[in-house]
Design a protein around this motif. Structure first.
Motif, mmCIF file in Angstrom:
data_model
loop_
_atom_site.group_PDB
_atom_site.id
_atom_site.type_symbol
_atom_site.label_atom_id
_atom_site.label_comp_id
_atom_site.label_asym_id
_atom_site.label_seq_id
_atom_site.Cartn_x
_atom_site.Cartn_y
_atom_site.Cartn_z
ATOM 1 N N SER A 19 0.831 -1.204 0.000
ATOM 2 C CA SER A 19 0.000 0.000 0.000
ATOM 3 C C SER A 19 0.863 1.250 0.000
ATOM 4 N N ASP A 20 0.266 2.370 -0.400
ATOM 5 C CA ASP A 20 0.978 3.645 -0.360
ATOM 6 C C ASP A 20 1.416 3.972 1.057
ATOM 7 N N ASN A 21 0.586 3.612 2.035
ATOM 8 C CA ASN A 21 0.914 3.899 3.434
ATOM 9 C C ASN A 21 2.136 3.107 3.887
ATOM 10 N N ASP A 22 2.163 1.820 3.570
ATOM 11 C CA ASP A 22 3.327 0.995 3.929
ATOM 12 C C ASP A 22 4.587 1.526 3.246
ATOM 13 N N LEU A 23 4.464 1.873 1.978
ATOM 14 C CA LEU A 23 5.621 2.363 1.237
ATOM 15 C C LEU A 23 6.104 3.698 1.803
ATOM 16 N N ALA A 24 5.163 4.550 2.201
ATOM 17 C CA ALA A 24 5.540 5.840 2.783
ATOM 18 C C ALA A 24 6.310 5.645 4.088
ATOM 19 N N THR A 30 1.307 -4.258 11.235
ATOM 20 C CA THR A 30 -0.104 -4.645 11.223
ATOM 21 C C THR A 30 -0.357 -5.963 11.962
ATOM 22 N N VAL A 31 0.688 -6.653 12.337
ATOM 23 C CA VAL A 31 0.552 -7.940 13.023
ATOM 24 C C VAL A 31 0.515 -7.752 14.537
ATOM 25 N N LEU A 32 1.187 -6.704 15.016
ATOM 26 C CA LEU A 32 1.227 -6.424 16.447
ATOM 27 C C LEU A 32 0.041 -5.556 16.863
ATOM 28 N N THR A 33 -0.197 -5.472 18.161
ATOM 29 C CA THR A 33 -1.304 -4.674 18.682
ATOM 30 C C THR A 33 -0.764 -3.555 19.576
ATOM 31 N N LYS A 79 11.765 -19.284 10.501
ATOM 32 C CA LYS A 79 12.794 -18.597 9.708
ATOM 33 C C LYS A 79 12.121 -17.857 8.553
ATOM 34 N N VAL A 80 12.505 -16.603 8.345
ATOM 35 C CA VAL A 80 11.952 -15.787 7.262
ATOM 36 C C VAL A 80 13.104 -15.277 6.401
ATOM 37 N N ASP A 81 13.068 -15.600 5.095
ATOM 38 C CA ASP A 81 14.128 -15.105 4.204
ATOM 39 C C ASP A 81 13.554 -14.261 3.074
ATOM 40 N N SER A 82 12.341 -13.758 3.271
ATOM 41 C CA SER A 82 11.679 -12.931 2.261
ATOM 42 C C SER A 82 11.835 -11.452 2.603
ATOM 43 N N ILE A 83 11.805 -10.600 1.574
ATOM 44 C CA ILE A 83 11.757 -9.153 1.781
ATOM 45 C C ILE A 83 10.411 -8.600 1.318
ATOM 46 N N ASP A 84 9.477 -9.487 1.017
ATOM 47 C CA ASP A 84 8.140 -9.108 0.569
ATOM 48 C C ASP A 84 7.258 -8.906 1.802
ATOM 49 N N ILE A 85 6.847 -7.676 2.063
ATOM 50 C CA ILE A 85 6.096 -7.357 3.268
ATOM 51 C C ILE A 85 4.801 -8.142 3.361
ATOM 52 N N ASN A 86 4.064 -8.250 2.259
ATOM 53 C CA ASN A 86 2.810 -8.996 2.280
ATOM 54 C C ASN A 86 3.045 -10.477 2.550
ATOM 55 N N GLU A 87 4.071 -11.033 1.923
ATOM 56 C CA GLU A 87 4.407 -12.445 2.126
ATOM 57 C C GLU A 87 4.816 -12.698 3.575
ATOM 58 N N ILE A 88 5.583 -11.782 4.134
ATOM 59 C CA ILE A 88 6.040 -11.926 5.515
ATOM 60 C C ILE A 88 4.850 -11.935 6.472
ATOM 61 N N ARG A 89 3.934 -11.002 6.269
ATOM 62 C CA ARG A 89 2.759 -10.934 7.146
ATOM 63 C C ARG A 89 1.933 -12.220 7.080
ATOM 64 N N LEU A 141 2.992 -15.156 6.367
ATOM 65 C CA LEU A 141 3.757 -16.247 6.967
ATOM 66 C C LEU A 141 3.759 -16.187 8.484
ATOM 67 N N ILE A 142 4.009 -15.004 9.044
ATOM 68 C CA ILE A 142 4.238 -14.907 10.487
ATOM 69 C C ILE A 142 2.949 -14.755 11.299
ATOM 70 N N SER A 143 1.885 -14.240 10.699
ATOM 71 C CA SER A 143 0.667 -13.922 11.451
ATOM 72 C C SER A 143 0.100 -15.110 12.225
ATOM 73 N N PRO A 144 -0.093 -16.278 11.596
ATOM 74 C CA PRO A 144 -0.662 -17.393 12.365
ATOM 75 C C PRO A 144 0.246 -17.872 13.495
ATOM 76 N N HIS A 145 1.548 -17.791 13.303
ATOM 77 C CA HIS A 145 2.484 -18.213 14.355
ATOM 78 C C HIS A 145 2.421 -17.259 15.546
ATOM 79 N N ILE A 146 2.362 -15.959 15.247
ATOM 80 C CA ILE A 146 2.277 -14.975 16.332
ATOM 81 C C ILE A 146 0.943 -15.082 17.049
ATOM 82 N N GLN A 147 -0.123 -15.289 16.298
ATOM 83 C CA GLN A 147 -1.437 -15.425 16.920
ATOM 84 C C GLN A 147 -1.497 -16.653 17.816
ATOM 85 N N ALA A 148 -0.900 -17.741 17.385
ATOM 86 C CA ALA A 148 -0.886 -18.961 18.202
ATOM 87 C C ALA A 148 -0.104 -18.735 19.488
ATOM 88 N N ALA A 149 1.052 -18.065 19.386
ATOM 89 C CA ALA A 149 1.859 -17.783 20.572
ATOM 90 C C ALA A 149 1.108 -16.846 21.517
#
Length: 311
Positions: free
Chosen positions: A19-24, A64-67, A211-221, A223-231
């Motif tokens: 998004s423009d906001n993320d890029l900004a 966007t994953v944290l509160t 382990k995360v080896d991506s630089i794609d923000i959408n892909e990272i979110r 990938l990590i969202s369900p793991h963080i939510q479970a924790a």
């Protein structure tokens, strides 16, 4: 160190548009950091600073994953963590320059910042034991958050890290450890100062690891969202290791890496990759961000120094 002994860098990936906001926000962090280096080189800043050039996408992906209930503990390379959390370059720059409007009245400087549910420190490994205590407190709240700790690969030489991991697992504490592994601890490549792997050390405590080896923000979110939510739901520690790269110096101008290695790393820098793949959006947002940062610098430079009052 010979180039052929360096760890491999993933081939440049096709990124999904953000998004423009993320890029900004991510560009704001990049140009804030570049501006700090320019201010230091022109003698307008004192002390030291450690920029997160090349690693800016990590706190933006986490945003966007944290509160708001999560407590973030940052480190010496923490400007991006603060800026992604609060979007407040004015308060941070004033803090670093010791000018009126400083977020900590000019006492904390570049490394030691405190604000609601946010703390940074320049002490290696100090934040994890503190995070364990904060997580214990948060777990007792009705709508508890997590203690989110940003550390680097070099911090794994500190004993306090292992004591905190041990107690976090034993007591089921909601501690999220974000490892920004840029593969070099100041000037020492990680493989020359760390035996084994971060994954192996974490799993020795029975702690969940990703382990995360991506630089794609959408892909990272994604990938990590369900793991963080479970924790978060189960109140358990989690370690997420980001395979990343520092494209700038360790501190100010002290980069000891040779030009070949830096050129190799630059090919994987999110900045150049995204610019090439989405040039129209990139140029539009970057122009606005650069204008805003330049105006901010002029404003903060013109302010009076913070005056401390003795009580």
């Amino acid at each position: 160190m010979k180039l052929d002994t360096l760890p491999p860098i993933r081939e440049t990936q096709k990124l999904t548009p953000i998004s423009d906001n993320d890029l900004a926000i991510i560009l704001m962090i990049r140009h804030f950091e570049l501006s700090l280096l320019e201010l230091f080189s022109s003698g307008k800043l004192n002390g030291t600073t450690h920029t997160c050039l090349g690693q800016e996408y990590i706190p933006v992906a986490l945003k966007t994953v944290l509160t708001d209930s999560d407590f973030i503990l940052s480190n010496h390379r923490g400007h991006g963590h603060y800026l992604a959390r609060f979007e407040d370059p004015e308060g941070l720059l004033a803090e670093i320059m010791g000018k009126e409007g400083a977020v900590c009245h000019g006492v904390g400087g570049s490394q030691h910042i405190y604000r609601k549910n946010y703390l940074s420190t320049g002490i290696q490994g100090e934040s994890l034991p503190v995070a364990a205590g904060i997580a214990l407190h948060l777990r007792r709240q009705v709508n508890f958050g997590m203690a989110v700790v940003h550390i680097g690969d070099g911090t794994w030489g500190e004993g306090g890290v292992y004591e905190a991991l041990n107690i976090s697992q034993l007591w089921s504490l909601p501690v999220l450890v974000i490892v920004e592994n840029n593969k070099i601890a100041q000037s020492t490549p990680t493989q020359l100062q760390m035996a084994g792997t971060i994954a192996g050390r974490v799993q020795g405590f029975g702690i969940n690891y990703l382990k995360v080896d991506s630089i794609d923000i959408n892909e990272i979110r994604t990938l990590i969202s369900p793991h963080i939510q479970a924790a978060r739901t189960k109140s358990l520690p989690l370690v997420i290791e980001f395979d990343t790269n520092r494209v700038g110096p360790h501190s100010k101008g002290d980069d000891t890496r040779d030009i070949q290695e830096l050129e190799r790393i630059q090919k994987w820098d999110w900045y150049s990759v995204y610019q090439q793949q989405y040039s129209d959006q990139f140029e539009r947002i970057e122009l606005k961000v650069k204008t805003e940062i330049s105006s901010l610098i002029r404003d903060v430079e013109s302010r009076e120094l913070v005056q401390w009052k003795l009580l």
